[in-house]
Write a protein that holds these residues in place. Structure first.
Motif, PDB file in Angstrom:
ATOM      1  N   ALA A  52       1.020  -1.020  -0.050  1.00  0.00           N
ATOM      2  CA  ALA A  52       0.010   0.037  -0.045  1.00  0.00           C
ATOM      3  C   ALA A  52       0.974   1.418   0.052  1.00  0.00           C
ATOM      4  O   ALA A  52       1.981   1.271   0.543  1.00  0.00           O
ATOM      5  N   PRO A  53       0.592   2.308  -0.513  1.00  0.00           N
ATOM      6  CA  PRO A  53      -0.661   2.288  -1.358  1.00  0.00           C
ATOM      7  C   PRO A  53      -0.723   1.721  -2.635  1.00  0.00           C
ATOM      8  O   PRO A  53       0.602   1.792  -3.345  1.00  0.00           O
ATOM      9  N   MET A  54      -1.758   1.319  -3.249  1.00  0.00           N
ATOM     10  CA  MET A  54      -1.831   0.569  -4.520  1.00  0.00           C
ATOM     11  C   MET A  54      -2.839   1.339  -5.361  1.00  0.00           C
ATOM     12  O   MET A  54      -4.023   1.519  -4.866  1.00  0.00           O
ATOM     13  N   ARG A  55      -2.412   1.490  -6.546  1.00  0.00           N
ATOM     14  CA  ARG A  55      -3.186   1.740  -7.527  1.00  0.00           C
ATOM     15  C   ARG A  55      -4.318   0.679  -7.925  1.00  0.00           C
ATOM     16  O   ARG A  55      -4.332  -0.103  -7.951  1.00  0.00           O
ATOM     17  N   MET A  56      -5.690   1.283  -7.994  1.00  0.00           N
ATOM     18  CA  MET A  56      -6.704   0.392  -8.322  1.00  0.00           C
ATOM     19  C   MET A  56      -6.780  -0.421  -9.534  1.00  0.00           C
ATOM     20  O   MET A  56      -6.759  -1.695  -9.244  1.00  0.00           O
ATOM     21  N   GLN A  57      -5.948  -0.072 -10.491  1.00  0.00           N
ATOM     22  CA  GLN A  57      -5.763  -0.872 -11.565  1.00  0.00           C
ATOM     23  C   GLN A  57      -4.745  -2.035 -11.469  1.00  0.00           C
ATOM     24  O   GLN A  57      -4.934  -3.073 -11.763  1.00  0.00           O
ATOM     25  N   LEU A  59      -4.514  -3.129  -8.348  1.00  0.00           N
ATOM     26  CA  LEU A  59      -5.077  -4.219  -7.357  1.00  0.00           C
ATOM     27  C   LEU A  59      -6.193  -5.268  -8.386  1.00  0.00           C
ATOM     28  O   LEU A  59      -5.995  -6.418  -8.057  1.00  0.00           O
ATOM     29  N   ALA A  60      -6.679  -4.558  -9.251  1.00  0.00           N
ATOM     30  CA  ALA A  60      -7.369  -5.339 -10.063  1.00  0.00           C
ATOM     31  C   ALA A  60      -6.789  -6.528 -10.879  1.00  0.00           C
ATOM     32  O   ALA A  60      -7.095  -7.539 -10.800  1.00  0.00           O
TER      33      ALA A  60
END
Length: 150
Positions: A52-57, A59-60
């Motif tokens: 973290a922090p992780m970009r949403m894309q 993570l997906a």
């Protein structure tokens, strides 16, 4: 081995992978029930714990779900107070997700429960050699589909 025998073996392998995925998911879900975390939430939180922090894309991509699927999942975690989303410092249009202090406590409490369940349902029934072979074969199958094994 005859071609039809190879096809049959491949289908049998697929069925066993499918069966095991259902069985192990149910076992892990049951084990995590005492922590209050569904298995899908555990997967998100454990990934965020280390990166973290992780970009949403990103993570997906790691969850092997669509971006909208990851967004819905993160919204539920956010409503539970376990994660928060903020604007990305590198790309103001993008979003990053991080653990909240409550989320960090939740994942730390769940890790020993999860590890015990993995040991009981995956590690203990197999020899080290069987685990290594399974790891290698599943890695090869993932790579064949352009998925980087973790």
């Amino acid at each position: 081995m005859e071609p039809h025998e190879c096809d049959r073996l491949g289908l049998d392998v697929w069925l066993r992978i499918l069966q095991f995925q259902h069985v192990i998911s149910a076992q892990l879900e049951d084990a995590l029930r005492e922590t209050g975390l569904p298995l899908t939430w555990y997967e998100v939180l454990i990934r965020l714990r280390g990166e973290a922090p992780m970009r949403m894309q990103d993570l997906a991509s790691r969850l092997l779900v669509t971006q909208s699927g990851a967004t819905r999942l993160v919204q539920r975690l956010e409503q539970a107070g376990l994660v928060e989303r903020n604007a990305s410092p590198e790309d103001l249009r993008g979003r990053v997700v991080t653990l909240t202090p409550q989320g960090a406590c939740a994942i730390e409490a769940a890790i020993p429960v999860f590890i015990a369940a993995v040991r009981r349902h995956i590690i203990d029934p197999c020899t080290k050699r069987e685990l290594a072979t399974t790891h290698r074969v599943l890695g090869r199958l993932l790579e064949a589909h352009d998925v980087v094994p973790e």
